[in-house]
Design a protein around this motif. Structure first.
Motif, PDB file in Angstrom:
ATOM      1  N   ARG A 203      -3.445   0.439   0.468  1.00 40.64           N
ATOM      2  CA  ARG A 203      -2.734   1.308   0.053  1.00 40.64           C
ATOM      3  C   ARG A 203      -3.962   2.870   1.066  1.00 40.64           C
ATOM      4  NH1 ARG A 203      -0.112   3.097  -5.499  1.00 40.64           N
ATOM      5  NH2 ARG A 203      -0.111   5.874  -4.354  1.00 40.64           N
ATOM      6  N   ASP A 205      -3.505   6.530   0.870  1.00 47.28           N
ATOM      7  CA  ASP A 205      -2.251   7.682   0.557  1.00 47.28           C
ATOM      8  C   ASP A 205      -2.644   9.420   1.352  1.00 47.28           C
ATOM      9  OD1 ASP A 205      -0.635   7.344  -1.921  1.00 47.28           O
ATOM     10  OD2 ASP A 205      -2.831   5.957  -1.939  1.00 47.28           O
ATOM     11  N   CYS A 245      -1.181   8.502   7.520  1.00 45.02           N
ATOM     12  CA  CYS A 245      -0.731   9.094   6.254  1.00 45.02           C
ATOM     13  C   CYS A 245      -1.222  11.188   6.607  1.00 45.02           C
ATOM     14  CB  CYS A 245      -0.949   8.758   4.846  1.00 45.02           C
ATOM     15  SG  CYS A 245      -2.915   8.456   5.547  1.00 45.02           S
TER      16      CYS A 245
END
Length: 269
Positions: A203, A205, A245
């Protein structure tokens, strides 16, 4: 909200007595046509716990992507009890205060251990931080660990160190912040950095999209404007596009400079 929310680091946005400074973060976001703000909730170089903000309700209701940055002094990895224990406690207090303003996450630097220490001890200290919090119900907002520019015993400077750290904290839902200036300074390949990081953490973020005043691998954390540093601007845009993101600019400049950078990014994305 745009597909890639673009925010700007605006500091605390408060006067010394805790009142809003010229309208505070929401006014700064409006000036720059930003989709979000990154704020401090207390002195970034101090150990005081955050106090309730006068604009907490407005921040929650704003629709902006709000991110909180923890104080720079926090280091939950260190073997120094006089720093680690207050850091752990203050991280929890900042997470609570971040939830109170509707933040998407709490950014905290990976920290480091002392020169004579085994970095594995720092990883374990991070793991214990999350494990203790999990026993109390977990953090009320995602804790987003940011990569750092220098330091041989840093927890999140090198990709292999990041992999060791994620072995310790990944199970607790730790998030990751990719700072492009820090990555450049640490010698990471920005053409593959998003894939390289995701292969480790699964990931990304948030991206701190910053250019660098210094060459690749310099270990120097000196941010530059998007279009006026050592990193090609198109490479920074591609990192933002690939990461997909929210983005926060921590670049030097005034409101007009940041408004121009936001417009440039929006057009490119």
């Amino acid at each position: 909200m745009h597909a890639h929310p673009i925010g700007v680091h605006v500091g605390a946005g408060l006067t010394d007595d805790g009142a809003l400074d010229a309208g505070g973060p929401l006014a700064r976001a409006a000036e720059m046509d930003a989709d979000g703000v990154q704020v401090f909730l207390a002195d970034p170089q101090g150990w005081k716990a955050p106090k309730p903000r006068p604009d907490a309700d407005d921040l929650r209701a704003s629709g902006l992507a709000v991110v909180v940055h923890a104080p720079y002094v926090l280091n939950v990895a260190t073997t120094n009890n006089r720093i680690r224990i207050p850091s752990r406690k203050l991280l929890g207090k900042h997470a609570e205060a971040a939830a109170a303003v509707g933040a998407r996450g709490l950014v905290v630097h990976g920290g480091h251990v002392l020169t004579a220490d085994d970095p594995a001890v720092g990883v374990d200290n991070w793991r214990k931080t999350f494990a203790r919090q999990a026993d109390d119900g977990g953090f009320p907002v995602p804790v987003l660990i940011e990569n750092t520019a220098g330091g041989g015993n840093a927890m999140a400077r090198d990709l292999d160190a990041l992999a060791r750290l994620w072995d310790g904290v990944g199970e607790f839902g730790a998030g990751f912040v990719l700072d492009t200036c820090h990555a450049w300074a640490a010698g990471w390949d920005l053409t593959t950095v998003v894939a390289d990081v995701r292969a480790i953490t699964g990931r990304i973020d948030l991206v701190h999209l910053n250019n660098s005043r210094d060459p690749a691998g310099s270990s120097r954390d000196r941010h530059a404007p998007l279009a006026a540093g050592e990193i090609p601007t198109e490479l920074l845009v591609e990192v933002a596009r690939t990461a997909g993101c929210p983005v926060v600019l921590e670049t030097p400049g005034d409101a007009a400079d940041h408004a121009a950078e936001i417009a440039l990014l929006r057009a490119a994305l």
